[in-house]
Design an enzyme around this catalytic site. Structure first.
Site, short mmCIF file in Angstrom:
data_model
loop_
_atom_site.label_atom_id
_atom_site.label_comp_id
_atom_site.label_asym_id
_atom_site.label_seq_id
_atom_site.Cartn_x
_atom_site.Cartn_y
_atom_site.Cartn_z
N GLY A 1 0.78 -1.24 0.00
CA GLY A 1 0.00 0.00 0.00
C GLY A 1 0.81 1.29 0.00
CD GLU B 1 1.19 0.98 6.95
OE1 GLU B 1 1.44 0.81 5.75
OE2 GLU B 1 0.83 0.07 7.71
CG ASP B 2 -1.18 2.08 3.22
OD1 ASP B 2 -0.97 1.76 4.41
OD2 ASP B 2 -1.73 1.31 2.42
CG ASP C 1 -8.08 0.61 10.36
OD1 ASP C 1 -8.88 1.50 10.07
OD2 ASP C 1 -8.41 -0.55 10.62
CE LYS D 1 -10.02 4.41 7.24
NZ LYS D 1 -10.38 3.01 6.86
CG ASP E 1 -5.53 -3.42 -1.39
OD1 ASP E 1 -5.08 -2.91 -0.35
OD2 ASP E 1 -5.86 -4.62 -1.48
#
Ligand code: IMP
Ligand code: MG
Length: 187
Positions: free
Chosen positions: A51, A107-108, A111, A139, A167
């Site tokens: 990612g 990191e993308d 979470d 997030k 993705d």
């Protein structure tokens, strides 16, 4: 053109345009340039596949200080939109000079926080000289373990995002923007 070939059709709305992302990455690159500009530093950007590949590619082009790159691949997601919570290392970093490396994990998105908290601990135990983290998106509303990145692009709402490397079931990574996936695609 049309029908199943057009990935844009599955995107509900664009959250961050290419221009928005470019501004964010320019700001982060300037911070990294400043923080790692020292003769005793050996900065290694560690891309977390898959990612983070687009983010890392853009970020490294904007750095002016010397930098090396490396890759790890982990999986915590199955084929859905909910993390399994277990971090599996699929491709490990392999360097004999890790003790001299100032690792910056790229990191993308954060979470639950499990991937980055696990990887930070893992790389410190493995002997890296220093370990910091950089994420394009965060997030915070979804956090399950306490974790704060050292470099943060922007906070995003609790919606499933695709594009710019992110993705859903291996699709949408090549979209040049970050968009909210239509819920009917994964429901
Ligand atoms: P964490 O371990 O729960 O923090 O999960 C981080 C990983 O979950 C990221 O590297 C992404 O691969 C994936 N992820 C979390 N949210 C999204 C999203 O909205 N779209 C795509 N991938 C996501
Ligand atoms: Mg991922």
């Amino acid at each position: 053109m049309g029908g199943a070939c057009v990935l844009d059709a599955d995107v509900e709305r664009i959250l961050l345009t290419e221009g928005d992302i470019d501004k964010i990455i320019t700001r982060i690159a300037a911070q990294i340039d400043r923080d790692y500009c020292a003769p005793d530093k050996k900065l290694v950007l560690l891309c977390i596949l898959k990612g983070s590949v687009v983010f890392m590619g853009e970020l490294m082009k904007k750095l002016t200080i010397p930098v090396e790159i490396d890759f790890m691949r982990v999986s915590s997601y199955g084929h859905g939109t909910v993390s399994s919570g277990n971090v599996n290392i699929i491709l490990d970093i392999m360097r004999s000079d890790l003790k001299e490396c100032d690792i910056l994990i790229i990191e993308d998105i954060i979470d639950s926080g499990k991937t980055l908290s696990y990887l930070s601990r893992y790389l410190k135990l493995k002997g890296a000289k220093s370990v910091r983290t950089c994420t394009l998106l965060d997030k915070p509303s979804r956090r399950e373990v306490d974790f704060t990145a050292d470099y943060l692009g922007t906070v995003v709402p609790d919606e499933f995002l695709v594009g710019y490397g992110l993705d859903y079931s291996e699709k949408y990574r090549a979209l040049p923007y970050i968009g909210v996936l239509k819920p009917e695609v994964y429901r």
